[in-house]
Design a protein around this motif. Sequence first.
Motif, PDB file in Angstrom:
ATOM      1  N   ALA A  97       0.832  -1.205   0.000  1.00  0.00           N
ATOM      2  CA  ALA A  97       0.000   0.000   0.000  1.00  0.00           C
ATOM      3  C   ALA A  97       0.867   1.256   0.000  1.00  0.00           C
ATOM      4  CB  ALA A  97      -0.939  -0.010   1.205  1.00  0.00           C
ATOM      5  N   TRP A  98       1.968   1.237   0.737  1.00  0.00           N
ATOM      6  CA  TRP A  98       2.887   2.381   0.738  1.00  0.00           C
ATOM      7  C   TRP A  98       3.442   2.631  -0.658  1.00  0.00           C
ATOM      8  CZ3 TRP A  98       6.388   4.576   4.914  1.00  0.00           C
ATOM      9  CH2 TRP A  98       5.711   4.691   6.130  1.00  0.00           C
ATOM     10  N   VAL A  99       3.810   1.564  -1.347  1.00  0.00           N
ATOM     11  CA  VAL A  99       4.364   1.727  -2.696  1.00  0.00           C
ATOM     12  C   VAL A  99       3.280   2.222  -3.644  1.00  0.00           C
ATOM     13  CG1 VAL A  99       5.499   0.554  -4.621  1.00  0.00           C
ATOM     14  CG2 VAL A  99       6.088  -0.060  -2.268  1.00  0.00           C
ATOM     15  N   GLU A 100       2.074   1.667  -3.541  1.00  0.00           N
ATOM     16  CA  GLU A 100       0.982   2.099  -4.408  1.00  0.00           C
ATOM     17  C   GLU A 100       0.673   3.578  -4.237  1.00  0.00           C
ATOM     18  OE1 GLU A 100      -2.439  -0.288  -3.766  1.00  0.00           O
ATOM     19  OE2 GLU A 100      -1.769  -1.910  -5.082  1.00  0.00           O
ATOM     20  N   SER A 101       0.710   4.051  -2.988  1.00  0.00           N
ATOM     21  CA  SER A 101       0.367   5.442  -2.710  1.00  0.00           C
ATOM     22  C   SER A 101       1.510   6.404  -2.999  1.00  0.00           C
ATOM     23  CB  SER A 101      -0.058   5.589  -1.246  1.00  0.00           C
ATOM     24  OG  SER A 101       1.043   5.327  -0.375  1.00  0.00           O
ATOM     25  N   GLY A 102       2.713   5.898  -3.254  1.00  0.00           N
ATOM     26  CA  GLY A 102       3.854   6.765  -3.513  1.00  0.00           C
ATOM     27  C   GLY A 102       4.625   7.161  -2.278  1.00  0.00           C
TER      28      GLY A 102
ATOM     29  N   LEU B 191      -9.937   9.522  -2.156  1.00  0.00           N
ATOM     30  CA  LEU B 191     -10.176   8.826  -3.425  1.00  0.00           C
ATOM     31  C   LEU B 191      -9.482   9.518  -4.582  1.00  0.00           C
ATOM     32  CD1 LEU B 191     -13.945   7.913  -2.973  1.00  0.00           C
ATOM     33  CD2 LEU B 191     -12.058   6.298  -3.218  1.00  0.00           C
ATOM     34  N   SER B 192      -9.338  10.830  -4.496  1.00  0.00           N
ATOM     35  CA  SER B 192      -8.651  11.554  -5.574  1.00  0.00           C
ATOM     36  C   SER B 192      -7.129  11.400  -5.484  1.00  0.00           C
ATOM     37  CB  SER B 192      -9.016  13.045  -5.529  1.00  0.00           C
ATOM     38  OG  SER B 192      -8.562  13.637  -4.315  1.00  0.00           O
ATOM     39  N   THR B 193      -6.596  11.273  -4.258  1.00  0.00           N
ATOM     40  CA  THR B 193      -5.140  11.109  -4.108  1.00  0.00           C
ATOM     41  C   THR B 193      -4.708   9.658  -4.088  1.00  0.00           C
ATOM     42  OG1 THR B 193      -5.311  11.139  -1.683  1.00  0.00           O
ATOM     43  CG2 THR B 193      -5.017  13.259  -2.799  1.00  0.00           C
ATOM     44  N   ARG B 194      -5.646   8.755  -3.740  1.00  0.00           N
ATOM     45  CA  ARG B 194      -5.368   7.317  -3.672  1.00  0.00           C
ATOM     46  C   ARG B 194      -4.294   6.978  -2.637  1.00  0.00           C
ATOM     47  NH1 ARG B 194      -5.855   4.760  -9.769  1.00  0.00           N
ATOM     48  NH2 ARG B 194      -7.710   5.924 -10.388  1.00  0.00           N
TER      49      ARG B 194
ATOM     50  N   SER C 158      -1.176  -6.902 -10.562  1.00  0.00           N
ATOM     51  CA  SER C 158      -0.201  -5.806 -10.549  1.00  0.00           C
ATOM     52  C   SER C 158      -0.850  -4.474 -10.204  1.00  0.00           C
ATOM     53  CB  SER C 158       0.506  -5.724 -11.899  1.00  0.00           C
ATOM     54  OG  SER C 158      -0.445  -5.564 -12.934  1.00  0.00           O
ATOM     55  N   GLY C 159      -1.967  -4.098 -10.882  1.00  0.00           N
ATOM     56  CA  GLY C 159      -2.592  -2.819 -10.595  1.00  0.00           C
ATOM     57  C   GLY C 159      -1.629  -1.675 -10.794  1.00  0.00           C
ATOM     58  N   ARG C 160      -1.308  -0.994  -9.705  1.00  0.00           N
ATOM     59  CA  ARG C 160      -0.383   0.141  -9.765  1.00  0.00           C
ATOM     60  C   ARG C 160       1.046  -0.269  -9.429  1.00  0.00           C
ATOM     61  NH1 ARG C 160      -2.557   5.184  -9.385  1.00  0.00           N
ATOM     62  NH2 ARG C 160      -0.968   5.882  -7.901  1.00  0.00           N
TER      63      ARG C 160
ATOM     64  N   TRP D 253      -8.333   4.155  10.105  1.00  0.00           N
ATOM     65  CA  TRP D 253      -7.592   3.729   8.922  1.00  0.00           C
ATOM     66  C   TRP D 253      -8.533   3.640   7.725  1.00  0.00           C
ATOM     67  CZ3 TRP D 253      -9.201  -0.874   6.681  1.00  0.00           C
ATOM     68  CH2 TRP D 253      -9.979  -1.695   7.494  1.00  0.00           C
ATOM     69  N   THR D 254      -8.060   4.084   6.573  1.00  0.00           N
ATOM     70  CA  THR D 254      -8.800   3.964   5.311  1.00  0.00           C
ATOM     71  C   THR D 254      -7.813   3.635   4.203  1.00  0.00           C
ATOM     72  OG1 THR D 254      -8.692   6.397   5.181  1.00  0.00           O
ATOM     73  CG2 THR D 254     -10.803   5.415   5.819  1.00  0.00           C
ATOM     74  N   VAL D 255      -8.191   2.683   3.362  1.00  0.00           N
ATOM     75  CA  VAL D 255      -7.299   2.177   2.311  1.00  0.00           C
ATOM     76  C   VAL D 255      -8.079   2.088   1.006  1.00  0.00           C
ATOM     77  CG1 VAL D 255      -5.821   0.278   1.569  1.00  0.00           C
ATOM     78  CG2 VAL D 255      -6.006   0.829   3.996  1.00  0.00           C
ATOM     79  N   PRO D 256      -7.603   2.692  -0.098  1.00  0.00           N
ATOM     80  CA  PRO D 256      -8.260   2.493  -1.396  1.00  0.00           C
ATOM     81  C   PRO D 256      -8.146   1.033  -1.826  1.00  0.00           C
ATOM     82  CG  PRO D 256      -6.724   4.359  -1.454  1.00  0.00           C
ATOM     83  CD  PRO D 256      -6.464   3.628  -0.195  1.00  0.00           C
ATOM     84  N   PHE D 257      -9.180   0.517  -2.514  1.00  0.00           N
ATOM     85  CA  PHE D 257      -9.076  -0.845  -3.051  1.00  0.00           C
ATOM     86  C   PHE D 257      -9.392  -0.831  -4.537  1.00  0.00           C
ATOM     87  CE2 PHE D 257     -13.505  -0.509  -1.837  1.00  0.00           C
ATOM     88  CZ  PHE D 257     -14.194  -1.208  -2.812  1.00  0.00           C
ATOM     89  N   TYR D 258      -8.855  -1.821  -5.249  1.00  0.00           N
ATOM     90  CA  TYR D 258      -8.871  -1.831  -6.707  1.00  0.00           C
ATOM     91  C   TYR D 258      -9.411  -3.164  -7.222  1.00  0.00           C
ATOM     92  CZ  TYR D 258      -5.533   1.952  -5.874  1.00  0.00           C
ATOM     93  OH  TYR D 258      -4.923   3.080  -5.437  1.00  0.00           O
ATOM     94  N   THR D 259      -9.825  -3.161  -8.491  1.00  0.00           N
ATOM     95  CA  THR D 259     -10.190  -4.400  -9.177  1.00  0.00           C
ATOM     96  C   THR D 259      -8.922  -5.130  -9.588  1.00  0.00           C
ATOM     97  OG1 THR D 259     -10.258  -3.279 -11.330  1.00  0.00           O
ATOM     98  CG2 THR D 259     -12.302  -3.345 -10.045  1.00  0.00           C
ATOM     99  N   ALA D 260      -9.090  -6.343 -10.101  1.00  0.00           N
ATOM    100  CA  ALA D 260      -7.939  -7.144 -10.513  1.00  0.00           C
ATOM    101  C   ALA D 260      -7.143  -6.462 -11.622  1.00  0.00           C
ATOM    102  CB  ALA D 260      -8.388  -8.536 -10.972  1.00  0.00           C
ATOM    103  N   ASP D 261      -7.801  -5.617 -12.446  1.00  0.00           N
ATOM    104  CA  ASP D 261      -7.083  -4.931 -13.520  1.00  0.00           C
ATOM    105  C   ASP D 261      -6.620  -3.539 -13.116  1.00  0.00           C
ATOM    106  OD1 ASP D 261      -9.527  -3.731 -13.348  1.00  0.00           O
ATOM    107  OD2 ASP D 261     -10.056  -3.940 -15.462  1.00  0.00           O
ATOM    108  N   GLY D 262      -6.629  -3.254 -11.804  1.00  0.00           N
ATOM    109  CA  GLY D 262      -6.039  -1.998 -11.326  1.00  0.00           C
ATOM    110  C   GLY D 262      -6.974  -0.809 -11.309  1.00  0.00           C
ATOM    111  N   GLN D 263      -8.290  -0.997 -11.501  1.00  0.00           N
ATOM    112  CA  GLN D 263      -9.236   0.114 -11.486  1.00  0.00           C
ATOM    113  C   GLN D 263      -9.668   0.410 -10.049  1.00  0.00           C
ATOM    114  OE1 GLN D 263     -10.157   1.896 -14.257  1.00  0.00           O
ATOM    115  NE2 GLN D 263      -8.627   0.637 -15.320  1.00  0.00           N
TER     116      GLN D 263
END
Length: 451
Positions: free
Chosen positions: A200-205, A399-402, A222-224, A423-433
């Motif tokens: 999650a840290w890597v996904e968020s930058g 949601l805008s910053t992810r 893979s997603g992001r 705590w709040t965490v964005p979640f994605y579909t299998a194709d990264g949406q």
Amino acid sequence: MLFTSVFKPAMRWLFLLGIMGIAQWGGASPPTLQERGKSVARSTVVLDEQELRWMASHPRVVVTALEYPLYLFKDEHGHWTGLNSDLLKRISDMTGLQFVYQESFSTDQMLAHLERGSADLSTTLSMNEERRALLDFSHAFGGAGWVFVGQAGVPPVQSLEDLAKRVLVLPTRHALEAMIRRDYPSIELRSVKTRAEARAWVESGEAYATIENEIGAQLFPSGRLQLGAVVPGKWDGDYLAVRKGRPQLLSILNKALEAFPEQELRAIRLKWLGGTSTSQAHGFWQRFDQWVCWGMFVVSLFGLLSLLWNRRLAVVVRQRVEAQRNLRDQLAFQHALMDAMPDPMFVRDLQGRLIMCNKSYEDALSTRFDRMQGRQLIEVDVMPGQTAELLHAEFMAQLSTRRTRFFERQLVFKDGVRDIYQWTVPFYTADGQLRGLLGGWADIARRTRQT
């Protein structure tokens, strides 16, 4: 009539060929079964008196278990399964050891259980100098490389030198942590509790990369994220890690690994890490002579074409029914899992509308899910207006910053001010949406009283 007159003699001829082929294959089967039985018999472990006495006084071996897909994880019924579970079952058959699992939720917690003596064994801990001082390691029975995991869209990480003056995030007490701190001081190393938080840290930058086992890293969409190079010169071996003071247990495990039939160990690894079905199918057809293969081909051509469409329709219907049943089972399991959580949890979509929540969330807000389903927090009267507007604005900004958020704060509820860990965490579909937010909170005061 012409088709029937040709088809029946051909079928009789092919049936005869099939009987001859099966008889030939069946004639070869008994020696194979006998050899297999001898292999199992040879794999029985002979224990000395000290080892037998130790087993008599230690009827159960406690295994501290952290879910690691393919290697060790819980199935839909809550039973531990995977490559390492199959390995321990076979060792149990060979030695008489009885293994029981004690679930852990991080590497740090597993090590703590072993250090305190509340667990005897781990199957997923990698070896390093720090751990060698605390644990004894068995013979290796496999392994994989370490691989860099970074953000998609940027150059993949090729080496540790690429991470100079960049943030590398690792789960606490990672096997490579001490080496990186010692040999690469220019890397900004951050520690989190779990692999999921590191991703999650890597996904968020917030971090540039993390490091995972090569096999485990390829199991997640893979997603992001994207995989980089294998960490040069570093190997994540598969060992059984035994806490200090258990030399008899270590000796028994090593004897079992030494006696473990090589073909059986290879079959277990292929079962979980891939290639099993192909190898089995290939071996099956190799047992037939060329004329039997041709006979089976002709049988399929003349015998199965007439039934193809009906069978295909039946298979499609059965698969659809099975898929629907599995989906219902998965949804029921997800609801049960959320309701079992003692802290409030919720899931919201891209507009901040409530998709799912657990019983603790309903109890905390003194309402029911059917009153809140599909509605934003500002549309229901479950919190003071200012608190609802503040939280809804935070959800939409996140949601805008992810970016993920883990922090302590004070919030005004209808029954007063509470100190919570939110705590709040964005979640994605299998194709990264991006699909929405998963979140919750814990009442700090309540947890302090329980402690």
